[in-house]
Design a protein around this motif. Structure first.
Motif, PDB file in Angstrom:
ATOM      1  N   LYS A 151       0.826  -1.204   0.000  1.00 28.92           N
ATOM      2  CA  LYS A 151       0.000   0.000   0.000  1.00 28.92           C
ATOM      3  C   LYS A 151       0.860   1.254   0.000  1.00 28.92           C
ATOM      4  N   SER A 152       1.968   1.234   0.747  1.00 32.61           N
ATOM      5  CA  SER A 152       2.807   2.441   0.857  1.00 32.61           C
ATOM      6  C   SER A 152       3.881   2.511  -0.218  1.00 32.61           C
ATOM      7  N   GLU A 153       4.385   1.333  -0.658  1.00 31.51           N
ATOM      8  CA  GLU A 153       5.516   1.339  -1.581  1.00 31.51           C
ATOM      9  C   GLU A 153       5.168   0.895  -2.996  1.00 31.51           C
ATOM     10  N   GLY A 154       4.007   0.269  -3.142  1.00 34.39           N
ATOM     11  CA  GLY A 154       3.650  -0.310  -4.439  1.00 34.39           C
ATOM     12  C   GLY A 154       3.910  -1.809  -4.423  1.00 34.39           C
ATOM     13  N   MET A 155       3.170  -2.553  -5.248  1.00 35.08           N
ATOM     14  CA  MET A 155       3.252  -4.011  -5.259  1.00 35.08           C
ATOM     15  C   MET A 155       4.641  -4.498  -5.657  1.00 35.08           C
ATOM     16  N   ASP A 156       5.200  -3.917  -6.719  1.00 33.04           N
ATOM     17  CA  ASP A 156       6.489  -4.400  -7.234  1.00 33.04           C
ATOM     18  C   ASP A 156       7.602  -4.254  -6.196  1.00 33.04           C
ATOM     19  N   LYS A 157       7.699  -3.081  -5.599  1.00 38.54           N
ATOM     20  CA  LYS A 157       8.788  -2.818  -4.649  1.00 38.54           C
ATOM     21  C   LYS A 157       8.631  -3.680  -3.395  1.00 38.54           C
ATOM     22  N   ALA A 158       7.398  -3.814  -2.901  1.00 46.09           N
ATOM     23  CA  ALA A 158       7.156  -4.605  -1.694  1.00 46.09           C
ATOM     24  C   ALA A 158       7.474  -6.066  -1.939  1.00 46.09           C
ATOM     25  N   ALA A 159       7.109  -6.584  -3.121  1.00 43.75           N
ATOM     26  CA  ALA A 159       7.377  -7.981  -3.453  1.00 43.75           C
ATOM     27  C   ALA A 159       8.870  -8.220  -3.601  1.00 43.75           C
ATOM     28  N   ALA A 160       9.554  -7.323  -4.309  1.00 48.26           N
ATOM     29  CA  ALA A 160      10.988  -7.489  -4.544  1.00 48.26           C
ATOM     30  C   ALA A 160      11.766  -7.497  -3.233  1.00 48.26           C
ATOM     31  N   ALA A 161      11.325  -6.701  -2.256  1.00 47.98           N
ATOM     32  CA  ALA A 161      12.017  -6.634  -0.973  1.00 47.98           C
ATOM     33  C   ALA A 161      11.953  -7.958  -0.224  1.00 47.98           C
TER      34      ALA A 161
END
Length: 658
Positions: free
Chosen positions: A423-433
């Motif tokens: 929600k705060s970072e976006g799906m792609d960035k949260a998943a990659a982390a």
């Protein structure tokens, strides 16, 4: 036991007090809104409460229909009718209504003073359907045997069982009272048996709706016109679809790996669920049964006992138990196995049999044992006293349960955190982390399939209630969790004619077939009667003719279906007669009777009493159904049935199947 109320000199004083009080109570009802709101509606343990109808009945506590009883009956109905588990909510409402009706009938039986005394109950248990179990040969099996029987057969306490039997007896008395005046004439009995006993054999020409549909081949212009005229029908023919992006994971993707279970957690689970590891008395036996019919006289009993004693003598003389069981035992379920029964809980056995079997050591043989079924010779092969399974024996069962619980909780927590990050970072960035990747679906319908997920049902259900671009949400996927977001929505819309042409053709044919079937069927019937020959008329129209077996009204005939349906007209025709058009929906039929066999006067006489009883029973059932329907309406209109919140908001009148 219900005692007769005794009136004394205070009776008239009480009457006057009640009359005076009514005026005050009426004022309270008028001035205090909601005084009769369902106080019991918030009790989760109660499905409904049945009060006496009428003004004064609203003051009483009423009779509760317990939720546990409803759930138990619903489960039994589901099992008895072999229905899938997803129908349990429907069956719960049905069970609830049946128990409400039962409570109402009990109220009415009490009102009409049809109560059952303890003496009535004892007589029923001694002579009714339970007599063979509780009073074999007229002798009571004893309190312990009685309690064991009730517990193992019905899972009820003795007091609850007796209350249930009394209630059944009251309702039976009520039904007898209500239906006592039903009669059926001798002529009606004869007519009913003549109708039901008549058999016919016939030739029948069949016109198939499916075959007719294939002959309907409209032009593109006709189909286009049909499509334009049916705009409302096709306005949403192409369902709404949605594009979804999601990140899926299971326990193997959790930070730190799959959660491990500690010995302390295993011990705690074992202690909390110790009841699950209780093992009841169990015994494995062989037996030879010399049966004694229920209600047999002393002479029959003595003969069976003598025969059993002779067999016992052969066993003790060294005879082969298994061979003697095959030769003499009257138990068809075990004799071919040499009398062997599997290891089973003693609670499921006759009390006398169980007591004798558990008293023996493995390898020992009993003396004669009298049970409700007759005389047994029992050989105990293996027995196990009641005990608690030790932790080491059940540890292998507990560990997977705890692993699943811990993994589920960890997955849920991880999914919540991932959704917040997305929600705060976006799906792609949260998943990659987290070392995960985002999958984007094609446009998928509500009943579609999500690739890569063991079960995408919950995801689709939530996705079709979420707004486009709404915050990412977590959902279970069968073997893990997913965090998803709806990225685009295509609303339901009308199809292009060219893309949907085959569906439109099917719809066009479906619309045209009924009229065409009726036309062809009338033409065939008229032509067959004009020629006096069904075969010739059918040949002219290129229609196949089939021949039935000799059938009665209970039979099923290929294509035509049940003979108590449209084909029933065959029983009204004389031999050689040709029927009119018979429209059975998906087929149309014209038939000619080849043979007709009616019951003889002797047949009618032999079956007269049974037919009369069947008719009386059907009439009694209908009278009582109407009576019950009237009662339900009376109780509902007076507000005497109060349903708990969520149990049933709009109770319906009973159906004939209730």
């Amino acid at each position: 036991m219900i005692r007769t109320l005794q009136q004394d000199s205070r009776f008239m004083k009480i009457v006057f007090i009640v009359i005076i009080s009514l005026a005050t109570v009426t004022m309270v009802i008028t001035l205090v809104p909601g005084i009769f709101d369902n106080a019991e509606a918030n009790d989760a343990s109660v499905y409904a409460t049945v009060h006496q109808p009428g003004f004064l009945g609203r003051f009483g506590s009423g009779t509760p229909v317990k939720m546990t009883e409803v759930n138990q009956m619903a489960s039994r109905l589901l099992q008895q009718q072999h229905l899938p588990d997803f129908l349990l909510p429907y069956m719960t409402q049905r069970a609830g209504m049946m128990l409400v009706q039962r409570s109402i009938l009990k109220n009415e039986a009490d009102r009409l003073h049809l109560q059952v005394s303890d003496d009535d109950l004892r007589h029923e248990l001694e002579t009714g359907p339970f007599a063979q179990y509780l009073f074999p040969n007229g002798k009571f099996i004893g309190d312990e045997g009685y309690m064991n029987f009730v517990q193992s057969a019905f899972e009820l306490s003795r007091s609850d069982f007796e209350a249930q039997v009394k209630s059944d007896m009251e309702i039976s008395r009520l039904q007898a009272l209500i239906t006592g005046g039903t009669t059926v004439s001798d002529e009606a009995v004869r007519e009913a048996y003549m109708a039901n006993g008549t058999k016919v054999k016939f030739d029948y020409a069949v016109i198939s709706s499916e075959d007719l549909g294939k002959t309907i081949n409209p032009s593109d212009a006709q189909l286009q016109q049909f499509f334009e005229q049916s705009k409302a029908r096709y306005a949403t023919a192409i369902p709404e679809t949605r594009k979804i992006e999601y990140v899926a994971f299971d326990a193997s993707s959790l930070p730190g790996g799959k959660p491990q279970v500690t010995d302390a957690e295993i011990q705690a689970y074992y202690n909390q669920h110790i009841d699950q590891y209780q093992v009841k008395d169990q015994v494995k036996t062989r037996h030879i049964l010399i049966a004694v019919p229920a209600g047999a006289d002393a002479k029959t009993d003595a003969a069976a006992k003598a025969k059993a004693a002779d067999v016992l003598k052969q066993v003790k003389a060294g005879g082969n138990f298994a061979e003697l069981a095959k030769k003499y035992s009257d138990d068809p379920g075990s004799k071919e196995q040499g009398g062997e029964l599997p290891m089973m809980p003693t609670a499921g056995l006759d009390p006398a049999y169980a007591k004798a079997a558990m008293a023996l050591n493995p390898g020992q043989t009993s003396d004669l044992v009298r049970s409700q079924f007759g005389y047994h010779i029992i050989q105990t092969e293996q027995k196990q006293a009641a005990h608690t399974k030790p932790l080491e024996d059940v540890k292998a069962e507990i560990v997977p349960v705890l692993e699943q619980q811990k993994a589920g909780a960890a997955e849920q927590g991880f999914a919540t955190a991932l959704a917040a990050a997305a929600k705060s970072e976006g799906m792609d960035k949260a998943a990659a982390a987290k070392g995960l990747h985002v999958v984007t679906t094609d446009y998928v319908a509500r009943d579609g399939v999500i690739p890569g997920l063991a079960d995408g049902t919950a995801l689709l259900t939530q996705a079709f209630t979420a707004a486009e671009g709404a915050a990412p949400a977590a959902v279970a996927t069968g073997d893990g969790f997913a965090v998803f977001q709806v990225v685009d929505v295509k609303a339901a819309h009308a199809p292009d004619f060219a893309d949907y042409k085959q569906h439109i053709l099917d719809d066009y044919r479906q619309q045209q077939v009924p009229a065409l079937l009726s036309t062809q069927l009338n033409k065939l019937a008229d032509r067959a009667k004009a020629l006096g020959d069904l075969h010739k008329a059918a040949a002219e129209m290129n229609i196949a003719v089939k021949t039935s077996d000799l059938v009665d009204r209970t039979a099923q005939v290929p294509d035509l279906g049940a003979m108590n349906g449209p084909g029933e007209v065959a029983f009204t025709l004389a031999k050689g007669a040709i029927s009119g058009p018979i429209n059975a929906g998906r087929v149309g039929v014209v038939l000619t009777v080849l043979d007709k066999q009616e019951p003889t006067p002797d047949d009618v006489a032999k079956n007269f009493e049974k037919t009369k009883q069947d008719l009386l029973q059907a009439q009694d059932d209908e009278v009582f159904r109407v009576y019950l329907g009237g009662l339900m309406e009376k109780y509902q209109k007076s507000g005497a049935i109060r349903y708990a919140k969520g149990s049933q908001t709009q109770p319906s009148l009973p159906s004939s199947g209730s």
